[in-house]
Design an enzyme around this catalytic site. Structure first.
Site, PDB file in Angstrom:
ATOM      1  N   LYS A  99       0.821  -1.211   0.000  1.00  0.00           N
ATOM      2  CA  LYS A  99       0.000   0.000   0.000  1.00  0.00           C
ATOM      3  C   LYS A  99       0.861   1.271   0.000  1.00  0.00           C
ATOM      4  O   LYS A  99       2.073   1.217   0.198  1.00  0.00           O
ATOM      5  CB  LYS A  99      -0.947  -0.012   1.205  1.00  0.00           C
ATOM      6  CG  LYS A  99      -1.948  -1.165   1.146  1.00  0.00           C
ATOM      7  CD  LYS A  99      -2.886  -1.022  -0.051  1.00  0.00           C
ATOM      8  CE  LYS A  99      -4.025  -1.985  -0.058  1.00  0.00           C
ATOM      9  NZ  LYS A  99      -3.753  -3.290  -0.696  1.00  0.00           N
TER      10      LYS A  99
HETATM   11  C1  LIG Z   1      -9.645  -2.554  -1.534  1.00  0.00           C
HETATM   12  C2  LIG Z   1      -9.051  -3.305  -0.388  1.00  0.00           C
HETATM   13  N1  LIG Z   1      -9.782  -3.467   0.712  1.00  0.00           N
HETATM   14  C3  LIG Z   1      -9.292  -4.115   1.792  1.00  0.00           C
HETATM   15  C4  LIG Z   1      -8.029  -4.652   1.785  1.00  0.00           C
HETATM   16  C5  LIG Z   1      -7.536  -5.404   2.984  1.00  0.00           C
HETATM   17  O1  LIG Z   1      -6.424  -4.789   3.538  1.00  0.00           O
HETATM   18  P1  LIG Z   1      -5.505  -5.558   4.588  1.00  0.00           P
HETATM   19  O2  LIG Z   1      -4.587  -6.446   3.831  1.00  0.00           O
HETATM   20  O3  LIG Z   1      -4.782  -4.439   5.301  1.00  0.00           O
HETATM   21  O4  LIG Z   1      -6.401  -6.296   5.501  1.00  0.00           O
HETATM   22  C6  LIG Z   1      -7.222  -4.500   0.668  1.00  0.00           C
HETATM   23  C7  LIG Z   1      -5.866  -5.072   0.644  1.00  0.00           C
HETATM   24  O5  LIG Z   1      -5.306  -5.480  -0.309  1.00  0.00           O
HETATM   25  C8  LIG Z   1      -7.745  -3.808  -0.458  1.00  0.00           C
HETATM   26  O6  LIG Z   1      -7.007  -3.641  -1.561  1.00  0.00           O
END
Ligand SMILES: Cc1ncc(COP(=O)(O)O)c(C=O)c1O
Length: 400
Positions: A202
């Site tokens: 990210k």
């Molecule tokens: C659009 C979206 N929502 C939620 C997530 C979930 O994030 P995390 O990996 O921090 O739980 C991601 C992660 O790739 C994402 O791209």
């Protein structure tokens, strides 16, 4: 793992590489000296669990987004789940979201016991089609969950107006959108609740981590409690140098806290976000210029009065392209360049097809994008030489 290739050649990790140049890893983060020193300092304090660094990161992130409260979590997935349960989304409720997203978005709705209701995305902007949301609202609808795809903010004016008119919550998935701004309002300070991701790839990372922002004091308090076992007091206060404190369990909560180790990385990343965005904007414009004449669709331009967080640069390989998307992924890998697919539409995955009965053609734009999209590396870590190489290889594969 030994993978057989069409021509009978075997490779350990996929198609055989034809490039000796160093592999460009998709989404590789910048971990600078400041981050390494910050982690080392935290290790040396011996307070490596949830503690003062997490509080510092929450304060800094609230200031960055302009939200009154920021609550750190172990991931965006945890943040989304907490956002649901603390705002009262539960069994019998429906939550409207997009099928053009990572599974965590809709999984969180299901974890809360609610039903995901998909509204298709636009073919160009890949965001939920705000003008189609109203038709999906029923008496059971409790919340709208927009995802700012690739960092391009959704139309929060339309979504906000719909939510007020129908008495719905808005919970934003801002996993791609740490730096996004919609018409002068920073993402994170617009709706009831906004969830961010600090996953490795990210725009800002803590290795794993996330954040929920809100302007609502009561929700903030609930997120804090629900995110740490449902305990009435901060666990890190329990064992502090102020002496042992009893706690009460007021809810069967979750273990969703961030650690001080992770927060130390985040604190070192936050001051760089704006400069890294400038770098990604530059890479983005170089790609746009270099791929203009190729038989592919480029990402839609950012809307005026918004700031696009430039998280993903996507190409769409339609019938005009000389090869199919999956062949392109292999060809890039063979040339030593990592790519991504964001995303094969969520409703086409087996669980969603089988448990919820979705059919691919129900959301034709998301389905089409999912079959044709590819994301190129866009990390600010890429040097000019890396960007040159990516451009050269993409052009050579696509016949430029
Ligand atoms: C659009 C979206 N929502 C939620 C997530 C979930 O994030 P995390 O990996 O921090 O739980 C991601 C992660 O790739 C994402 O791209």
């Amino acid at each position: 793992m030994r993978i057989p290739l069409d021509d009978g050649v075997y490779s350990d990790y996929g198609p055989v590489r034809v490039s000796d140049e160093p592999y460009i890893i998709f989404g590789s983060p910048i971990i600078d000296r400041a981050a390494i020193d910050a982690v080392t300092r935290t290790l040396e304090t011996s307070w490596i669990g949830t503690g003062p660094r997490v509080q510092e990161l929450e304060t800094a992130f609230a200031a960055y987004t302009g939200a009154k409260y920021a609550l750190a979590t172990s991931s965006c997935t945890a943040a989304l789940h907490l956002a649901m349960v603390t705002s009262g989304v539960g069994p019998g409720d429906e939550v409207i979201t997009t099928p053009m997203t990572f599974c965590a978005t809709a999984n969180a709705i299901i974890h809360a016991g609610a039903t995901p209701v998909f509204v298709d995305c636009g073919l160009d902007d890949m965001n939920i089609d705000a003008s189609a949301i109203e038709a999906a609202i029923t008496p059971r609808t409790k919340a709208i969950l927009p995802v700012h795809f690739a960092g391009r903010p959704c139309d929060m004016d339309v979504i906000g107006a719909l939510a007020s008119r129908h008495g719905l919550l808005v919970i934003e998935d801002a996993a791609h959108a740490t730096e996004s701004v919609f018409r002068g309002r920073k993402v994170g300070a617009i709706s009831n609740l906004t969830c961010f991701s600090f996953y490795v790839t990210k725009n800002m990372t803590t290795a794993e981590g996330g954040m929920v922002t809100t302007n609502d004091a009561e929700l903030a308090q609930r997120i804090k409690i629900f995110g740490l076992h449902g305990l009435s007091a901060d666990a890190w206060n329990r064992f502090s140098d102020k002496g042992y404190k009893h706690y009460d369990v007021v809810f069967p909560g979750f273990k969703y806290n961030l650690t001080d180790l992770a927060a130390s990385i985040g604190l070192a990343q936050l001051p760089n976000l704006e400069a890294w965005l400038v770098r990604r904007e530059l890479i983005w414009s170089r790609y746009d210029a270099a791929f203009q004449d190729l038989p592919v669709r480029l990402p839609a331009a950012a809307l005026p009065e918004t700031r696009h967080a430039r998280h993903l640069y996507t190409l769409l390989l339609d019938d005009a392209a000389p090869i199919r998307r999956d062949e392109f992924l292999s060809a890039m890998h063979q040339r030593g360049i990592g790519t991504g697919v964001h995303y094969r539409a969520l409703h086409t995955h087996p669980y969603y097809r089988e448990r919820w009965g979705f059919r691919p053609e129900q959301f034709p734009n998301a389905y089409w994008i999912g079959e044709h999209t590819v994301s190129l590396p866009l990390s600010p870590k890429l040097g000019d030489g890396d960007v040159d190489r990516i451009i050269r290889e993409v052009r050579s594969i696509l016949g430029g």
